[in-house]
Design a protein around this motif. Sequence first.
Motif, PDB file in Angstrom:
ATOM      1  N   HIS A   1       0.839  -1.196   0.000  1.00  0.00           N
ATOM      2  CA  HIS A   1       0.000   0.000   0.000  1.00  0.00           C
ATOM      3  C   HIS A   1       0.881   1.255   0.000  1.00  0.00           C
ATOM      4  CE1 HIS A   1      -3.603  -2.450   0.757  1.00  0.00           C
ATOM      5  NE2 HIS A   1      -2.785  -3.190   1.482  1.00  0.00           N
ATOM      6  N   HIS A   2       0.288   2.383  -0.388  1.00  0.00           N
ATOM      7  CA  HIS A   2       1.075   3.590  -0.604  1.00  0.00           C
ATOM      8  C   HIS A   2       0.863   4.685   0.443  1.00  0.00           C
ATOM      9  CE1 HIS A   2       2.294   1.958  -4.452  1.00  0.00           C
ATOM     10  NE2 HIS A   2       1.026   1.770  -4.783  1.00  0.00           N
ATOM     11  N   ALA A   3      -0.214   4.619   1.204  1.00  0.00           N
ATOM     12  CA  ALA A   3      -0.477   5.658   2.196  1.00  0.00           C
ATOM     13  C   ALA A   3       0.597   5.642   3.282  1.00  0.00           C
ATOM     14  CB  ALA A   3      -1.860   5.464   2.821  1.00  0.00           C
ATOM     15  N   ALA A   4       0.790   6.787   3.929  1.00  0.00           N
ATOM     16  CA  ALA A   4       1.821   6.903   4.957  1.00  0.00           C
ATOM     17  C   ALA A   4       1.511   6.045   6.175  1.00  0.00           C
ATOM     18  CB  ALA A   4       1.972   8.359   5.379  1.00  0.00           C
ATOM     19  N   VAL A   5       0.231   5.791   6.420  1.00  0.00           N
ATOM     20  CA  VAL A   5      -0.201   5.012   7.582  1.00  0.00           C
ATOM     21  C   VAL A   5      -1.201   3.963   7.124  1.00  0.00           C
ATOM     22  CG1 VAL A   5      -1.280   5.088   9.867  1.00  0.00           C
ATOM     23  CG2 VAL A   5       0.101   7.032   9.074  1.00  0.00           C
ATOM     24  N   ILE A   6      -0.973   2.739   7.552  1.00  0.00           N
ATOM     25  CA  ILE A   6      -1.895   1.634   7.268  1.00  0.00           C
ATOM     26  C   ILE A   6      -2.309   1.030   8.608  1.00  0.00           C
ATOM     27  CG2 ILE A   6      -2.195  -0.611   6.184  1.00  0.00           C
ATOM     28  CD1 ILE A   6      -1.925   1.646   4.192  1.00  0.00           C
ATOM     29  N   GLY A   7      -3.618   0.944   8.856  1.00  0.00           N
ATOM     30  CA  GLY A   7      -4.107   0.392  10.106  1.00  0.00           C
ATOM     31  C   GLY A   7      -4.796  -0.940   9.902  1.00  0.00           C
ATOM     32  N   LEU A   8      -4.665  -1.799  10.895  1.00  0.00           N
ATOM     33  CA  LEU A   8      -5.213  -3.143  10.794  1.00  0.00           C
ATOM     34  C   LEU A   8      -5.801  -3.562  12.135  1.00  0.00           C
ATOM     35  CD1 LEU A   8      -5.295  -5.641   8.820  1.00  0.00           C
ATOM     36  CD2 LEU A   8      -3.222  -6.417   9.975  1.00  0.00           C
ATOM     37  N   ALA A   9      -6.985  -4.149  12.113  1.00  0.00           N
ATOM     38  CA  ALA A   9      -7.614  -4.725  13.308  1.00  0.00           C
ATOM     39  C   ALA A   9      -7.794  -6.207  13.062  1.00  0.00           C
ATOM     40  CB  ALA A   9      -8.964  -4.053  13.575  1.00  0.00           C
TER      41      ALA A   9
ATOM     42  N   SER B   1      -2.902  -3.002  14.843  1.00  0.00           N
ATOM     43  CA  SER B   1      -1.558  -2.813  14.307  1.00  0.00           C
ATOM     44  C   SER B   1      -1.563  -1.635  13.351  1.00  0.00           C
ATOM     45  CB  SER B   1      -1.101  -4.083  13.585  1.00  0.00           C
ATOM     46  OG  SER B   1       0.264  -3.995  13.231  1.00  0.00           O
ATOM     47  N   ILE B   2      -0.581  -0.762  13.499  1.00  0.00           N
ATOM     48  CA  ILE B   2      -0.416   0.308  12.525  1.00  0.00           C
ATOM     49  C   ILE B   2       0.992   0.227  11.941  1.00  0.00           C
ATOM     50  CG2 ILE B   2      -2.128   1.850  13.561  1.00  0.00           C
ATOM     51  CD1 ILE B   2       0.194   3.472  14.712  1.00  0.00           C
ATOM     52  N   TYR B   3       1.063   0.500  10.646  1.00  0.00           N
ATOM     53  CA  TYR B   3       2.321   0.467   9.909  1.00  0.00           C
ATOM     54  C   TYR B   3       2.611   1.875   9.422  1.00  0.00           C
ATOM     55  CZ  TYR B   3       1.284  -4.544   9.882  1.00  0.00           C
ATOM     56  OH  TYR B   3       0.984  -5.828  10.254  1.00  0.00           O
ATOM     57  N   LEU B   4       3.773   2.395   9.792  1.00  0.00           N
ATOM     58  CA  LEU B   4       4.137   3.776   9.520  1.00  0.00           C
ATOM     59  C   LEU B   4       5.249   3.847   8.475  1.00  0.00           C
ATOM     60  CD1 LEU B   4       4.320   4.953  13.240  1.00  0.00           C
ATOM     61  CD2 LEU B   4       2.417   5.320  11.661  1.00  0.00           C
ATOM     62  N   ALA B   5       5.085   4.715   7.500  1.00  0.00           N
ATOM     63  CA  ALA B   5       6.142   4.942   6.513  1.00  0.00           C
ATOM     64  C   ALA B   5       7.446   5.285   7.222  1.00  0.00           C
ATOM     65  CB  ALA B   5       5.734   6.053   5.562  1.00  0.00           C
ATOM     66  N   ALA B   6       8.560   4.860   6.648  1.00  0.00           N
ATOM     67  CA  ALA B   6       9.864   5.059   7.294  1.00  0.00           C
ATOM     68  C   ALA B   6      10.123   6.526   7.621  1.00  0.00           C
ATOM     69  CB  ALA B   6      10.966   4.502   6.405  1.00  0.00           C
ATOM     70  N   SER B   7       9.618   7.437   6.796  1.00  0.00           N
ATOM     71  CA  SER B   7       9.834   8.870   7.036  1.00  0.00           C
ATOM     72  C   SER B   7       9.191   9.353   8.332  1.00  0.00           C
ATOM     73  CB  SER B   7       9.283   9.680   5.859  1.00  0.00           C
ATOM     74  OG  SER B   7       7.896   9.432   5.690  1.00  0.00           O
ATOM     75  N   LEU B   8       8.195   8.621   8.823  1.00  0.00           N
ATOM     76  CA  LEU B   8       7.515   8.995  10.070  1.00  0.00           C
ATOM     77  C   LEU B   8       8.214   8.431  11.305  1.00  0.00           C
ATOM     78  CD1 LEU B   8       3.794   8.377   9.011  1.00  0.00           C
ATOM     79  CD2 LEU B   8       4.986  10.585   9.171  1.00  0.00           C
TER      80      LEU B   8
ATOM     81  N   ALA C   1      -9.403   3.688   9.661  1.00  0.00           N
ATOM     82  CA  ALA C   1      -9.283   4.496   8.448  1.00  0.00           C
ATOM     83  C   ALA C   1      -9.031   3.629   7.219  1.00  0.00           C
ATOM     84  CB  ALA C   1      -8.141   5.499   8.611  1.00  0.00           C
ATOM     85  N   ALA C   2      -9.511   4.076   6.087  1.00  0.00           N
ATOM     86  CA  ALA C   2      -9.290   3.374   4.824  1.00  0.00           C
ATOM     87  C   ALA C   2      -7.802   3.364   4.472  1.00  0.00           C
ATOM     88  CB  ALA C   2     -10.087   4.045   3.708  1.00  0.00           C
ATOM     89  N   PHE C   3      -7.384   2.351   3.710  1.00  0.00           N
ATOM     90  CA  PHE C   3      -5.978   2.221   3.363  1.00  0.00           C
ATOM     91  C   PHE C   3      -5.466   3.376   2.498  1.00  0.00           C
ATOM     92  CE2 PHE C   3      -6.023  -2.706   3.778  1.00  0.00           C
ATOM     93  CZ  PHE C   3      -5.910  -2.572   5.155  1.00  0.00           C
ATOM     94  N   ASP C   4      -6.355   4.058   1.798  1.00  0.00           N
ATOM     95  CA  ASP C   4      -5.917   5.159   0.937  1.00  0.00           C
ATOM     96  C   ASP C   4      -6.136   6.528   1.588  1.00  0.00           C
ATOM     97  OD1 ASP C   4      -8.647   5.174   0.895  1.00  0.00           O
ATOM     98  OD2 ASP C   4      -8.842   5.192  -1.301  1.00  0.00           O
TER      99      ASP C   4
END
Length: 254
Positions: free
Chosen positions: A15-23, A86-93, A120-123
């Motif tokens: 995915h391309h968004a800066a933040v990806i959330g997962l439950a 779980s949240i996945y953060l872009a390396a820049s963050l 939040a939505a993935f995009d």
Amino acid sequence: MAWLDSHAHFDPDRHHAAVIGLASTLGQHDSGLHKHQRGQLLFTRRGCARITLAQQLCLLPPSRAAWIPPLIPHRAVMQQSVDYRSIYLAASLCKDLPPQVCIIDVSPLLRAVLEPITDAAFDSDWTQGRNVHLLGLCLDEIRTATQQPMLLPMPEDKRLAPLLAIPDRLPPTLVVLEQHIGASGRTIGRIFQRETGMGYQQWRQQWRLMRAIELLATGHSLSHSAFELGFASDSAFIAFFRHMTGRTPKAYLD
């Protein structure tokens, strides 16, 4: 946001968004050894997970979170039912976040902001509006959170390989270990101090604490846990736990 079943595998780097959330709620689950381009915050609302790193074991207790920086190889094993966010953060963050894996306390504020982030939505756009404030709070809470001593460095000396073979088994006493590997207690102590930063007795006590939390968090009784860990009585186990954490087992898990 996505909900996964117990057999699903998720790749946040697709995915391309800066933040990806997962439950997710998972039963018996083994992620296998893997790594992400992103940093990951893994929060267990219920249950616990064991995270294996290079020469380290890490326990994620219930109601705490693991911070895993980008590109760190890791394997997460979840026992029984684990309800997590779980949240996945872009390396820049991740530049101002801890550079090493750590277990952190989850404040009420961090717990609250994780829900809308994982909803939040993935995009989603994280550069404006409500999202930018949620993300800012989340990053600040991770950065300032109290860290818990839930990482156990593992020795690399080949003579001690049996310690690594069955991570659920109580490590032997120093006297038994001396007989098993044919080395003196002083030599063993030097190996552990050099390779783990702890003496053997201190290392073994840290192992017992982490295993105690894992047993209790996966539904085993206090008496069963005390027996498995070699304590003569429930009261001796409670005294050990209080000495190591400052709280009784019940208070810690609550």
